[in-house]
Structure formats: C-alpha cells, structure tokens
Motif scaffolding. Structure first.
Motif, short mmCIF file in Angstrom:
data_model
loop_
_atom_site.label_atom_id
_atom_site.label_comp_id
_atom_site.label_asym_id
_atom_site.label_seq_id
_atom_site.Cartn_x
_atom_site.Cartn_y
_atom_site.Cartn_z
N GLN A 109 30.17 31.55 42.11
CA GLN A 109 31.35 32.47 42.33
C GLN A 109 31.58 32.99 40.95
O GLN A 109 32.23 34.25 40.67
CB GLN A 109 32.48 33.30 43.01
CG GLN A 109 31.48 32.87 44.80
CD GLN A 109 32.42 32.96 45.85
OE1 GLN A 109 32.80 33.71 46.68
NE2 GLN A 109 32.57 31.95 46.73
N TRP A 114 32.10 37.67 36.79
CA TRP A 114 32.51 39.41 37.23
C TRP A 114 32.98 39.27 38.84
O TRP A 114 32.47 38.45 39.54
CB TRP A 114 31.61 40.75 36.79
CG TRP A 114 31.63 40.64 34.65
CD1 TRP A 114 31.07 39.60 34.28
CD2 TRP A 114 32.84 41.32 34.03
NE1 TRP A 114 31.45 39.72 32.81
CE2 TRP A 114 32.16 41.68 33.07
CE3 TRP A 114 33.94 42.17 35.04
CZ2 TRP A 114 33.45 41.54 32.28
CZ3 TRP A 114 34.28 42.57 33.92
CH2 TRP A 114 34.38 42.70 32.37
N TRP A 155 30.75 40.79 40.49
CA TRP A 155 30.21 41.49 41.25
C TRP A 155 29.41 39.95 41.95
O TRP A 155 28.36 40.09 42.26
CB TRP A 155 29.30 41.92 41.29
CG TRP A 155 28.64 41.87 39.59
CD1 TRP A 155 27.74 40.94 39.05
CD2 TRP A 155 28.92 42.70 38.19
NE1 TRP A 155 27.90 41.53 37.65
CE2 TRP A 155 28.41 42.20 37.77
CE3 TRP A 155 30.67 44.01 37.72
CZ2 TRP A 155 29.21 42.62 36.19
CZ3 TRP A 155 30.93 44.81 37.10
CH2 TRP A 155 30.08 43.53 35.81
N ASN A 156 29.54 39.17 41.26
CA ASN A 156 29.31 37.55 42.18
C ASN A 156 29.70 37.14 43.57
O ASN A 156 29.19 36.10 43.63
CB ASN A 156 29.51 36.61 40.50
CG ASN A 156 28.20 36.61 39.53
OD1 ASN A 156 27.24 36.95 40.01
ND2 ASN A 156 29.04 35.85 38.62
N TRP A 157 30.63 37.91 43.60
CA TRP A 157 31.70 37.11 44.43
C TRP A 157 30.67 36.91 46.22
O TRP A 157 29.93 38.52 46.38
CB TRP A 157 32.92 38.45 45.13
CG TRP A 157 34.03 37.48 43.90
CD1 TRP A 157 34.15 36.70 42.50
CD2 TRP A 157 35.16 38.50 43.86
NE1 TRP A 157 35.59 37.41 42.08
CE2 TRP A 157 35.91 37.82 42.68
CE3 TRP A 157 35.82 40.05 44.35
CZ2 TRP A 157 37.09 38.29 42.71
CZ3 TRP A 157 37.05 40.27 43.95
CH2 TRP A 157 37.63 39.35 43.05
N PHE A 201 30.03 40.32 48.05
CA PHE A 201 29.36 41.60 47.39
C PHE A 201 27.89 41.55 47.92
O PHE A 201 26.84 41.85 47.31
CB PHE A 201 29.74 42.44 46.30
CG PHE A 201 30.65 42.38 46.17
CD1 PHE A 201 31.69 42.26 45.11
CD2 PHE A 201 31.58 44.08 46.73
CE1 PHE A 201 33.53 42.21 45.65
CE2 PHE A 201 32.75 44.09 47.09
CZ PHE A 201 33.58 43.43 46.80
N HIS A 202 27.17 39.97 48.01
CA HIS A 202 25.87 38.99 47.61
C HIS A 202 24.91 40.30 48.80
O HIS A 202 24.24 40.62 48.36
CB HIS A 202 26.24 37.84 48.79
CG HIS A 202 25.69 36.75 49.11
ND1 HIS A 202 24.49 37.15 49.59
CD2 HIS A 202 24.60 36.65 47.72
CE1 HIS A 202 23.78 36.81 49.43
NE2 HIS A 202 23.17 35.79 47.81
N ARG A 221 22.47 39.92 40.01
CA ARG A 221 23.99 38.49 39.89
C ARG A 221 23.07 37.94 37.84
O ARG A 221 22.00 37.72 37.49
CB ARG A 221 23.38 38.05 40.99
CG ARG A 221 23.76 37.47 41.97
CD ARG A 221 23.20 36.82 42.88
NE ARG A 221 23.98 35.56 42.57
CZ ARG A 221 24.86 34.92 42.77
NH1 ARG A 221 25.40 35.82 43.35
NH2 ARG A 221 25.43 33.52 42.53
#
Lengths: 442, 149
Positions: free
Chosen positions: A197, A200, A202-204, A207-208, A373
């Motif tokens: 992850q 940034w 949004w890689n978490w 938020f996938h 991603r």
C-alpha cells in the motif's frame, strides 16, 4: 530488518561478553521495548479516556494534576494502583485467581511480537503474521474465563460467561474481515501487506473497492466486540454486574487486566491500520518524495524514513483507539442477545457477502476500475529481493566459529524474503564487516 | 567465548519440560477446572515447540484451534456441568495401576521407535564414516570424497 539489526548488535556485544549473554541481552532489550506499549500505552489511554469521555459529557476531566491538561494524572493513577492492598476472596481458587490477569496480559503482549511498526521493523517477521495475531488475541479470553470462575462470585461468573461467548463468536466474522485484505495482497505477511500500500493514500486497501470499504467497518465492529469495548462491554458492565469478571481484582492485578485490554485495543487498531490504512505509509509519501527511499540513499535516511513510518502507524493506532473511546461514550450498551444477534445475523452475513464482492472485484478489475493505482495488485515491487541466505555477520567472521545456530539461520531464510531496499542488505554487510574488524569501509 | 548456553536447546528443553510436566499434572490433579487449565499450558508449550522448529503456520494453527477453540469449549463444558465450585475427581489406586501399565507400555513402545529411526539420530562419528562413505558418495555422482583426495 530488526532481526538482522539485532544479530549485528549481538555479535558486536559478543566481543566483550559471552555469546549467550549477548544474545540474551539483545532479546531482553527487544522485549523491554515492546513492553513499553502495554505499560505506557495503557496509562496514556486511561488518561485519554478520561479526557475524551469528559469532553463528550460536556465537562473537563482531570485538569489539576501536573499542570495544564492533568497529564500527570496517569502517574498518580499508576501509583495509586500499586499501593492498593492485595486482597483475594477466601473461596477463590488461589492459583487460578492469581494467574488469570497475567494470562490476559501475556496474550495481549504476545500479539505485539508479530505487529510491524515500520517496513521490516517487527520483532518476529512471520510470514503468517495475520494468522498469528488473530490466534493469540483469541487466547485473551482465557484470562477472563479463569478470572470469572476463580473469583467464586456470581457476578464474576456471569460476566466471564458472557465475555467468552462474545469473544469466541466474534472471532468468526473478524477472521472473515481479515481475509479480504489478505486476499487482495496475496500474502499473510503483514510487512508485505503494508508495503503493497505504499504511495499515495488511494493505494490503501480501504479505497481499493467498495466492498473492502464496508468490510473495514464490519472489522471495526467485530474488533470492538472482541476486545470488549462498549457497546459490547457487558462483561464489565458497570451498572449491572458491579464490574463483571474483574469485580474481585484490585490494585496491580486490575491494572494487568486493563493493560491487556488497552494493549489489545491498540493491536486491533494497528492491525486495521496495516490492513486497510496503509500501515506505516502516510497519506502523502513524504519520505519517497524527499528521496529517502531510493536504493542509493544514505542508510540513515532509510532509517529516518522508517522512523517516520513508525510514527504514522502509532498515530493511526492511537486514532483507532480514540475512535473506540468515542464510540464507547456515545452508544448505549447492548444486551447479550443483541450482541449475539449482531454477530450472527448481521456481521457474519455482511462479511461473507463483502468477501464475495471483493473476490469478484479483484478477479475482474485487477487494475482497478478507474485505473489510478500506481502498482498492479499482487506484483512484487521492482526493488524487492530476497535476503542473503546466511546472516552477513557470520560470513566474514575471522575466527570461523558459527555465530548463529543453524535452525535460526534456516528460519530467517524462510521467513525474511521481501525486504525492499537493496541498499539495506549492503548496509548490513558493511556494518557487520566493520563490527568484526575486517578491512574498514566498503 | 564458548557457548555456555545454547539458547536453541534451552528453549527446546523449557518448552518440552512445560509440555510434559503439565501433561502429567492433568492426570494427577483432582480439580476439573485446573485439569483444563493445565492442558492449556501443555498445548501452548507444544505450540512453542512448533515455533522453535520454524513451523509458524502450524504453531499458529495449534494456538487458534486447540487452545483458542477446543479448550475454550472444554472449559465452558467443565464450568457449566460441574455441580459444585470445586468438583473433585479422585482416581482409585486400582485405576492408577492399570493406567500406569497401559501408559507405561505405550511410552516404552514410542521411545523405542523414536530412538530406532536412523534418520532421527545423530550421524555416526567420523572415524566410522569412511568405511561406508566412498561407496555411497561416488556411487552415482562421480564425485571423489575428501578422504581419497
């Protein structure tokens, strides 16, 4: 990283101390560092609970002890608890009564062994870290059961029974919720899940996909239930059962239970941070933007980046604990039948459906629907490589004696694949070469 | 700088001793809840032995399934079905003798089997090795063993 570092330190100390004593000291130092988390964390969270609950209830909380925010109240609480008389009910089973708090504390502390605080900063780098943490957290219920039983008091027994039923039931949806990030990452290794992850926010994994987003809330509910925090705290239900399973405990034994509880709260929050919130990766990859994570950067900058990551993880864990405290003082307590209904009729089916949805999403949208991603799922990062096989400290030893036992070497070979930085391996070799007195710089 | 304490052996002996002592304690004690508790400790020590052997997954499974599942169930059953707070199970002396005979014979068979497996014993001393080594080593590999060089 911590394991190679600790071997290097042990070899360094072994120049003056007997080798066995050097390894013992290094092991003790690591365990003492880890003990800081239940000890200091519990007292800090107790203070935070008093302040947060006070503010929610429109009052101030402790303000007098220690100046501005009453921060020394936690010290006063600790001293008070140490000074209390050590009582035991006459009918209590002596051995089990005395042993129960330490079982809870041990289970909570042992789960910290596998929780990484930064990239590679983990006491035991297990490639089944998630499974181990879940297994050990489930052992905490023994302390509660034995405390309730051995207290020879009906209030304690009722509290213990309720708690055991609750914890054991909520392990099922908790496991299902944890499986979703494991499935997305493709590994149970917490260090790798955190590294996946990177980047940034949004890689978490939060938020996938929307299913994982919902799964996080189900996880949080089940985690709150499994550490017996309100609204699931009928084991300690203060208004109903006096104090539930720890009615007969006072002083340091009560403190051991509370350190176990707050330690577990921190562990499940830290686990949520790693599984869903990127772990030690902040929302903005500051260390990466500053160039600290480049393979050819100075090792101290690597270490500094890891330190920043550790602060990230601890901050996320503390935020999770604060959220749990907030929820406790907002929602009313559930009855035992409502607790079981929530588990069996709501959490488990929702977790199962979300798991199916996340599996389908990962299968049919591997690059993400919007394609934003920065790394494809499950791909090994380009700067990850396997660790060197033998501990570097033992390779250039001039005396030729084996410095690490074979089983330990084998274990490290098996368990430590995937340290991301190339420079870190060479950094260990160069430091070990300096340590054992070979030709200086590299 | 000699190895006064080999920590690997120390922890193995510790976990093995805990597992064995508490397994015996399960048999010897008469308090039912304490029996279940000693079993928890014994199975936990077994999980420790698995960790020492490097089998992390099996050890975590042991903890989760046995200690976290089976023993919670056992303790629940014991606590809920016991009639008085400290129900006591006394074993008669006749049962002791019969159990000793059965358990002792099983123990003897297991020890003899464990010692008798050649792969589980330490390798033979070096002086005896060259007699078998040349035929075994050079049989199919074409390598010359060190003694013949």
């Amino acid at each position: 990283m911590v394991q190679e570092g600790s071997f290097a330190v042990a070899e360094y100390l072994a120049q003056w101390l007997p080798s066995w004593l050097a390894y013992l000291l290094v092991g003790l130092i690591q365990t003492q560092l880890l003990l800081l988390i239940p000890f200091v964390g519990a007292m800090t969270f107790v203070w935070m609970e008093r302040k947060v609950s006070a503010r929610i209830q429109d009052r101030l909380g402790p303000t007098r002890v220690g100046g501005q925010f009453g921060w020394l109240q936690l010290l006063a609480d600790g001293i008070k608890l140490l000074n209390k008389e050590d009582v035991r009910p006459n009918d209590a089973d002596a051995l089990l009564f005395r042993l129960a708090p330490y079982i809870s504390f041990t289970a909570s502390y042992a789960a910290l062994l596998a929780l990484p605080f930064s990239n590679g900063w983990v006491v035991q780098h297990l490639n089944t870290g998630v499974f181990f943490i879940l297994a050990v957290l489930g052992l905490e219920v023994f302390g509660v059961i034995l405390a309730g039983y051995a207290s020879a008091s009906k209030w304690s027994l009722f509290g213990a029974m309720r708690e055991a039923a609750q914890v054991v039931s909520y392990e099922v949806p908790l496991g299902m919720c944890v499986v979703v990030p494991v499935m997305i990452a493709g590994t149970m290794d917490l260090v790798k899940i955190g590294n996946e992850q990177a980047g940034w926010f949004w890689n978490w994994y939060l938020f996938h996909d929307p299913f994982t987003f919902i799964i996080f809330w189900v996880y949080f509910t089940c985690a709150t239930a499994s550490v017996n925090r309100a609204p699931f705290d009928l084991a300690e239900a203060e208004s109903e059962l006096v104090a539930g399973f720890h009615t007969e405990y006072s002083g340091f034994r009560w403190l051991a239970f509370y350190m176990a509880e707050y330690g577990s709260m921190f562990i499940v929050s830290g686990l949520a941070a790693i599984l869903f919130f990127g772990g030690w990766n902040g929302p903005i990859p500051i260390a990466h933007l500053l160039g600290w994570t480049a393979p050819d950067a100075h090792p101290f900058l690597h270490w500094l980046g890891n330190l920043l990551g550790m602060f990230n993880l601890v901050a996320k864990g503390v935020l999770g604990v604060t959220f749990m405290i907030w929820v406790r003082w907002t929602l009313p307590r559930l009855r035992i039948d409502q607790v079981m209904t929530t588990c069996l009729k709501y959490c488990t089916p929702i977790a199962a459906v979300m798991f199916l949805g996340a599996a389908v999403w990962t299968l049919y949208f591997p690059g993400g629907v919007l394609g934003i991603r920065s790394r494809p799922y499950g791909a090994v990062a380009e700067n990850e490589e396997l660790r060197p096989v033998a501990p570097a400290a033992s390779a250039p030893t001039p005396t030729g004696e084996p410095t690490a036992t074979p089983a330990r070497t084998a274990q490290r070979v098996r368990g430590d694949a995937g340290s991301p930085e190339v420079a870190r391996a060479s950094d260990i070799e160069s430091s070990a070469a300096r340590v054992v007195g070979n030709s200086g710089g590299e | 700088m000699d190895e006064v304490i080999n920590w690997q052996s120390f922890f193995f002996l510790l976990f093995a001793a805990v597992a064995c002592v508490f397994a015996v304690a399960v048999v010897v004690t008469s308090n039912v809840v304490r029996m279940a508790f000693y079993l928890i400790l014994s199975l936990g020590a077994t999980a420790g032995l698995f960790f020492l052997a490097g089998a992390d997954f099996v050890a975590a499974m042991q903890l989760m399934i046995y200690v976290g599942g089976t023993l919670v169930l056992l303790i629940f059953g014991v606590m809920l079905t016991a009639q008085s707070p400290f129900i006591s199970l006394k074993t008669h002396s006749g049962e002791w003798i019969l159990a000793a005979i059965l358990g002792g014979s099983l123990l003897a068979v297991l020890i003899q089997t464990a010692i008798g497996v050649p792969d589980w014993t330490l390798p033979a001393p070096v002086a005896a090795a060259p007699a078998e080594a040349p035929e075994a080593d050079t049989a199919g590999t074409g390598r010359v063993p060190a003694q013949l060089v």
